[in-house]
Structure formats: C-alpha cells, structure tokens
Motif scaffolding. Sequence first.
Motif, short mmCIF file in Angstrom:
data_model
loop_
_atom_site.label_atom_id
_atom_site.label_comp_id
_atom_site.label_asym_id
_atom_site.label_seq_id
_atom_site.Cartn_x
_atom_site.Cartn_y
_atom_site.Cartn_z
N GLU A 11 1.04 -1.43 0.11
CA GLU A 11 -0.29 0.18 0.35
C GLU A 11 0.81 1.35 0.07
O GLU A 11 0.74 2.30 -0.65
N LEU A 12 2.14 1.18 0.60
CA LEU A 12 3.02 2.26 0.71
C LEU A 12 3.80 2.79 -0.73
O LEU A 12 3.57 3.72 -1.20
N VAL A 13 3.91 1.56 -1.83
CA VAL A 13 3.92 1.69 -2.87
C VAL A 13 2.52 2.93 -4.11
O VAL A 13 2.96 3.96 -4.52
N ALA A 14 1.88 1.97 -3.72
CA ALA A 14 0.25 2.68 -3.90
C ALA A 14 0.31 3.73 -3.56
O ALA A 14 -0.02 4.77 -4.76
N ARG A 15 0.51 3.90 -2.81
CA ARG A 15 0.13 5.65 -2.67
C ARG A 15 1.42 6.49 -3.07
O ARG A 15 1.25 7.99 -3.01
N HIS A 40 2.54 11.11 -6.53
CA HIS A 40 3.56 11.62 -7.44
C HIS A 40 2.51 11.15 -9.09
O HIS A 40 4.01 11.02 -9.77
N SER A 41 1.20 11.55 -9.17
CA SER A 41 1.09 11.49 -10.43
C SER A 41 -0.21 12.27 -10.87
O SER A 41 0.06 13.28 -9.48
N ALA A 42 -1.06 13.11 -11.78
CA ALA A 42 -0.99 14.66 -12.01
C ALA A 42 -2.55 14.33 -10.94
O ALA A 42 -3.63 15.21 -11.06
N ARG A 43 -2.81 12.95 -10.78
CA ARG A 43 -4.05 12.91 -9.72
C ARG A 43 -3.87 12.82 -7.86
O ARG A 43 -4.59 12.77 -7.32
N ARG A 44 -3.15 13.64 -7.72
CA ARG A 44 -2.09 13.24 -6.19
C ARG A 44 -3.33 14.51 -5.67
O ARG A 44 -3.46 14.53 -4.40
N ALA A 45 -4.03 15.22 -6.06
CA ALA A 45 -5.18 16.07 -5.57
C ALA A 45 -6.25 15.45 -5.39
O ALA A 45 -7.03 16.13 -4.73
N LYS A 46 -6.41 14.55 -6.00
CA LYS A 46 -8.05 13.93 -5.50
C LYS A 46 -7.64 12.94 -5.11
O LYS A 46 -6.93 12.63 -4.79
N PRO A 47 -9.04 11.75 -5.05
CA PRO A 47 -9.39 10.94 -3.41
C PRO A 47 -8.37 9.82 -3.95
O PRO A 47 -8.19 9.33 -4.63
N PHE A 48 -7.16 9.34 -2.85
CA PHE A 48 -7.15 7.71 -3.22
C PHE A 48 -8.23 7.16 -1.80
O PHE A 48 -7.47 7.67 -0.58
N ILE A 49 -8.54 5.88 -2.36
CA ILE A 49 -9.24 5.31 -1.66
C ILE A 49 -8.71 3.48 -1.66
O ILE A 49 -8.62 3.53 -2.43
N SER A 50 -8.54 3.50 -0.45
CA SER A 50 -7.72 2.28 -0.60
C SER A 50 -8.86 1.09 0.40
O SER A 50 -10.05 0.95 1.58
N GLY A 64 -11.65 10.73 -10.45
CA GLY A 64 -10.92 11.48 -10.96
C GLY A 64 -9.76 10.87 -10.19
O GLY A 64 -8.00 11.64 -10.23
N GLY A 65 -9.09 10.17 -8.96
CA GLY A 65 -8.29 10.20 -8.51
C GLY A 65 -8.17 8.59 -8.56
O GLY A 65 -7.73 7.78 -9.67
N THR A 66 -7.54 7.70 -6.93
CA THR A 66 -6.80 6.05 -7.55
C THR A 66 -7.46 5.40 -6.83
O THR A 66 -8.44 5.75 -5.29
N LEU A 67 -8.00 4.50 -7.68
CA LEU A 67 -8.37 3.14 -6.05
C LEU A 67 -7.13 2.07 -5.75
O LEU A 67 -6.55 1.75 -7.57
N PHE A 68 -7.06 1.75 -4.88
CA PHE A 68 -6.06 0.51 -4.58
C PHE A 68 -6.77 0.12 -4.07
O PHE A 68 -8.04 -0.34 -2.95
#
Length: 542
Positions: A193-197, A202-212, A251-255
């Motif tokens: 999960e640390l790698v996913a975060r 460091h992506s263009a989506r950094r200001a959007k949600p990160f859902i784990s 708009g963000g990242t789903l892990f």
Amino acid sequence: MKDKPFIDENISTAATPRREREVAARPVPALTIVAHPLPHRAGERLLLEEVATGGSVLVSRVGPDFTLPGATLGMPLADTFLSRKPLVFESAGQGRVRLRVQEGGTQVWVEDAPLAGAREFGPEELAVGVPLVLAERVVLLLHQTLSSGPVVQDSLGMVGHGPGTRRVREDITRVADLNVPVLIRGETGSGKELVARAIHQHSARRAKPFISVNLGAIPKELAAAELFGAKRGAYTGATQDREGFFRAAHGGTLFLDEVGEAQPEVQVMLLRALETGEVYPVGGQAPVAVDVRLITATDADLEARIRQGSFKAPLLHRLAGYEIQVPSLRERREDIGVLLYHFARQELEALGEAHRLDSTASQAEPWLPSALAIRLVRFSWPGNVRQLRNLTRQLVIGSRGQGGLKASPRLEQELDSSVTPLPARPGGSAGARSATEESPSREPAGSRRKPSDVTDAELLEALRASAWDIKAAAERLGITRPSLYMLIDKSPSLRTAGDLSVEEISTCFRECGGDLDEMVRRLEVSKRGLQRRVRELGLDGD
C-alpha cells in the motif's frame, strides 16, 4: 478496448525525481552499518569495489568513510573501542570475500564465535548477508549490492537503500505519471500500500481521492455493491442508494488490495470497468462513467489460480498494465537497521523521548545492543516490514526509562523461533578457516548451552570465579559472550558498569588507588565496562 476514460491527456512529469550517476550498476560486496553507538548512522555503507576487482580494502576506526547511498559526505566508524589496526577485506576469487583479522586488532564475531585469523565468505553467504560484530559495539552486514546506478533523490516515502528498494523506487518514478493500471506483487506486510500511495502522490491525480480497499475483508455477498455501488432496494438491507468505491475515487486512484480474493462475478465487473470506464451499480439499469486509475496488489500466485480456474486470465492481463515486485524484508536485510531507527524515532517522538536517539558521544553504550541487532538481522521476518514496525514499538515501550533497547524474554523467544542460518560453507576450502578450526581448544558448538538454561545463581558464580572476565565466564558456562551480556542485562541481582553512579565509581577508584582489578572485585562488573566508565569520567588521568 475503450481506454479513454482511464487516460489523462495532461500527463505530468513534474513528479519525476532528479537522477544522478546514470551508470550501469554492477554487483559488488559492501558493508552496511546495522548498529552503531551513534544510532543515526544505521544504513550507512562502504562499497568494497576494490575487492570486486581483485584488490583489498582496509577498515579501521579511522577509515575509510561510510556514507548513505547518494550522499557525498561520510565518516569512518570512529568508535574509540575499535582498533586503528585495520580489518582486511580482500578478494578470494570467484566472487568470494576473505576477511582477515590482525593480531591485536579489533575483535570480530561471526555466527556467535570470535574470528581468529581469516575466513572466506562465498556468493551464497553474501546474498543472504553476513552479520559481523566489531568489539561487541558495532554491527556491520557484509552483503552483495549494486556498485552505482541511478540514485533517486526523492525517497517517495520509502526507507532503505538496498537494490530491491532501489528497483521499487525506480519503478514508481517510471509509471507514476502514466495512467496505466498497476499490479503490485509482494508478501503480506512488505509495504504494497505504501507503494500504491507513492504512485498516487507522484501522479497528476495527487489532488484527487486515494481510496484503499481490502477485498479480502469485504463479505463476498457485498463486494459488488461496495465496489460498484447499489440502488435502493437492490438487496435486503439496501435502504438507500450506495455510491461504491469506484465512484468515490472518481478523478483519483482506487487501490484494491488482495485482488486475488475477488469473487468470479466481481472479476467480470472489474474487467468491464477496466475495458469501458463504466460501472453498473447493483440493481441499476444504466452504466455510470468513472475516471479512476486502478492499482491492485496481491500476495497470491495469480497464474496458479488461473490454472485452477479461480481467476480470469483476461483480468490479470488488464490489471498488470505495469507490474512492481516489492521485496520481502528477508531480501533487504541491509535495510533492517535504518528501518528500525526510522520506526523507533517515530515511536519516541510520540512519547516525547526522541532525544534518546540524539547521542553524539561515540564512547556511549550502543542504543541497539549488538546481541539484539544480530537477532534482528538473522530473523526470517515472516510478517516483513509490518512485523518489524510492531516489534520496534514493543521494544521502545518496553525500554522506557532505560538507556538502550532491551528485548523481553517473550520477544527474545519470538526472534529465536525463526532464524535464517548462513548457507553451509564447503569444507576444506583454502583460507576458509573458522575460529573453531584455528582454535582447537575452543569448546565445540555442539556442546553449547541455551542461555535460558543458565540460572541466575550459576551466572553469578561463574562471573565471580572468572574475576568478572566476560570471555572466561562465557566459556565456563558454555554460552557465547553476547548471550552472557544478555543474561547480565536481564538478571535482577546483577548490574553493569553503566548502572554505577559517578560517586560510587569515584569513591571506589580512590579507595583502591586506581587498581582496576580490585575495583572489579569490589563492584562486581566487567573490567572492560568499568575501564570505559573510568575513562569517561577522566579518572585514569588523575
């Protein structure tokens, strides 16, 4: 396949860290500090490049310098209890390293035994990592690493400098600013999960949600609704519309962790979402467009599950737009010291005791005792970095009010329960002599006792009979010197030189006329430790 909803046309490269030394890396032996009287020096290393090219490297307290990878400044081991007479590391041919100890130089311990003369270490041993204890104060790991290559200056939130950690950092910087799905593989607790975060940050989506989301923790009958949403009344208990994790991450990242545990119907819906950029809420009639970057992780053998029919091959191909393999802690033992320091500082800051790690006196007793450091390095770490963090918390809390870390009997038992031994060395190799071979009078390893079998009364009797000579007492008891030190630390009736007050030492010094042997008999502490305290107090110059 329709990939547009998952492609960002404005790809950012601003997050890519600066790289230095774009030179092809090659394997070389190295020495990495695991434990040192100055705790912050954990992780510093010395590349033995001359050994890799057939030469030799001399290591003493005055040189050469140990540095953190990527740093330009370093310093020698600089512990006053190490000798100026150097240890000699030299090539023994065929990827082997010979360590030679000079008479009168620094005492070195390997595998619970003092080293006399010389010993060779083969490629298999270097691959695992060989812990070396110097003067019972400094612990180094002799291991194989990479000579150079690109050094990522941005740590990406990751601690460690080994080749495996470096590869993960490089993978993150390669893929972070792209919009492809990423599959992260690695054992439980290795830091997926640390790698996913880090990828998200460091992506263009950094200001959007990160859902784990941990798929293994969601009841299978609710997995589809939790991921893709559900309409009111779609199933018993659905009293209102459910958004679902995909739409929450829009708009963000789903892990998705433990993706190998996904049920067949969920796998079909995941595949459709990846191919179309649309999800169907449970009970819904129309698709909902989502813009989500999907990162998944697993510790399972997905290829084996495909052969068994429990995982769909097309889904694996879509999930693995790019794969990152996270190494286990067993594969990055050179990082154990710096990870322990990192976690300990976090815990001590929370307790308001971070000053315990700010020692600047190289004469001080090591904060991480060598015997404990060896246990940590040789432990097999089935729970990986997560287990090391939890164990560090227990060590820090259990050692509150004390100068250094001390393991409880239960923690010692845990660390002794799963040890990774060094590979067996082929017999009869020229120059590969151990201390046992060079010192026939030394007690054979097979007659060694377990430290837990030594009673407190027996310990005190052996120390008194040996005039508090630690080596002689250890031989008398049939245990190693590190084990004897641990027994002394745990004994309710014994104390160490570090426990003595300044007044007690000064008074005894005056009454004994500076006779150190008489002081040892009176105070009942080791001569070496007492001599160190006397020197620190400046009494030996009176």
